[in-house]
Scaffold this active site. Structure first.
Site, PDB file in Angstrom:
ATOM      1  N   GLY A  45      -6.941   1.077   8.307  1.00  0.00           N
ATOM      2  CA  GLY A  45      -6.505  -0.096   7.567  1.00  0.00           C
ATOM      3  C   GLY A  45      -6.087   0.300   6.166  1.00  0.00           C
ATOM      4  N   GLN A  50      -3.596  -0.558  -2.577  1.00  0.00           N
ATOM      5  CA  GLN A  50      -4.071   0.831  -2.526  1.00  0.00           C
ATOM      6  C   GLN A  50      -2.936   1.832  -2.743  1.00  0.00           C
ATOM      7  OE1 GLN A  50      -6.385  -0.046   1.327  1.00  0.00           O
ATOM      8  NE2 GLN A  50      -7.555   1.615   0.407  1.00  0.00           N
ATOM      9  N   CYS A  95     -13.416   3.738   3.039  1.00  0.00           N
ATOM     10  CA  CYS A  95     -12.186   3.213   2.432  1.00  0.00           C
ATOM     11  C   CYS A  95     -11.358   4.394   1.944  1.00  0.00           C
ATOM     12  CB  CYS A  95     -12.543   2.293   1.259  1.00  0.00           C
ATOM     13  SG  CYS A  95     -11.118   1.590   0.413  1.00  0.00           S
ATOM     14  N   LEU A  96     -10.066   4.353   2.207  1.00  0.00           N
ATOM     15  CA  LEU A  96      -9.198   5.447   1.750  1.00  0.00           C
ATOM     16  C   LEU A  96      -9.189   5.556   0.228  1.00  0.00           C
ATOM     17  CD1 LEU A  96      -6.205   5.037   4.226  1.00  0.00           C
ATOM     18  CD2 LEU A  96      -7.763   6.988   4.089  1.00  0.00           C
ATOM     19  N   HIS A 137     -12.476  -6.433   5.252  1.00  0.00           N
ATOM     20  CA  HIS A 137     -12.432  -5.328   4.279  1.00  0.00           C
ATOM     21  C   HIS A 137     -11.086  -5.322   3.543  1.00  0.00           C
ATOM     22  CE1 HIS A 137     -13.188  -1.021   3.017  1.00  0.00           C
ATOM     23  NE2 HIS A 137     -11.884  -1.121   2.845  1.00  0.00           N
ATOM     24  N   GLU A 138     -10.007  -5.424   4.293  1.00  0.00           N
ATOM     25  CA  GLU A 138      -8.673  -5.362   3.677  1.00  0.00           C
ATOM     26  C   GLU A 138      -8.373  -6.614   2.857  1.00  0.00           C
ATOM     27  OE1 GLU A 138      -7.394  -2.579   3.599  1.00  0.00           O
ATOM     28  OE2 GLU A 138      -8.483  -1.646   5.237  1.00  0.00           O
ATOM     29  N   HIS A 141      -9.549  -6.358  -0.627  1.00  0.00           N
ATOM     30  CA  HIS A 141      -8.646  -5.607  -1.518  1.00  0.00           C
ATOM     31  C   HIS A 141      -7.648  -6.552  -2.195  1.00  0.00           C
ATOM     32  CE1 HIS A 141      -9.608  -1.377  -0.991  1.00  0.00           C
ATOM     33  NE2 HIS A 141      -9.644  -1.506   0.334  1.00  0.00           N
TER      34      HIS A 141
END
Ligand code: QAP
Ligand code: CO
Length: 171
Positions: A45, A50, A95-96, A137-138, A141
């Site tokens: 994701g 990001q 998370c990236l 989660h996304e 962001h």
């Protein structure tokens, strides 16, 4: 094109993203770049913020039962909202933008997602399991929130300590 991913503690990750209004070729190219970027970093994701673009866009590609991320599971979510959240579940999230750190986070178990696709068409999706977790989660962001902000005081301290090591190793 692979885009650079912003990592914690970059303050840009705290920015609240704004609604998308044009569903044009520029957006389509950006979505393709996001997908290439996510796949090349082994993500499931990614939110637009990001990669330094504060618009309400996220992409997902949840692995199937065999662990493969197929094009069928590619999902592009624009201007999302959630209804009918139900249940609670724990999952070890990463998370990236917070590389090398994973911790259990509580989320709704299932939800209904309302969103627009790349053509601006309104869509609805019933989500559970990993997909429901990834959506939440996304979507955080898009509000400028990271999963580490949901940690208890002690776990947050554990994170700060471990993440310092990650940053040192990267230098
Ligand atoms: C968000 O996360 C997510 O630390 C997507 O070194 C996480 O793709 C949704 C990743 C958990 C649902 C459950 C993280 C890759 C990827 C790292 C990711 C890393 C390499 C994270
Ligand atoms: Co993330």
């Amino acid at each position: 094109m692979i885009l650079p991913i912003i990592t914690y503690p970059n303050k840009q990750l705290k920015v609240r993203s704004t609604q998308v209004t044009s569903f044009d070729q520029l957006l389509h190219r950006f979505l393709d770049d996001m997908y290439e970027t996510m796949m090349s970093s082994n993500g499931i994701g990614l939110a637009a913020i990001q990669v330094a673009n504060p618009i309400r866009v996220l992409i997902l590609c949840i692995p199937d039962g065999e662990g493969n991320q197929t094009l069928e599971n590619r999902l592009e979510v624009i201007n999302p909202s959630i209804s009918n959240p139900s249940g609670n579940t724990l999952y070890q999230e990463g998370c990236l933008s917070v590389p090398g750190f994973y911790e259990d986070i509580e989320r709704y178990e299932a939800l209904t997602l309302h969103y627009q696709n790349r053509h601006g068409e309104h869509c609805t999706l019933e989500a559970d399991e990993l997909l429901a977790i990834a959506i939440q989660h996304e979507m955080d962001h898009l509000e400028g929130k990271l999963f580490i902000e949901k940690l208890t005081y002690n776990r947050r301290k554990k994170f700060e300590k471990e993440y310092k090591k990650v940053l040192k190793e990267k230098k």
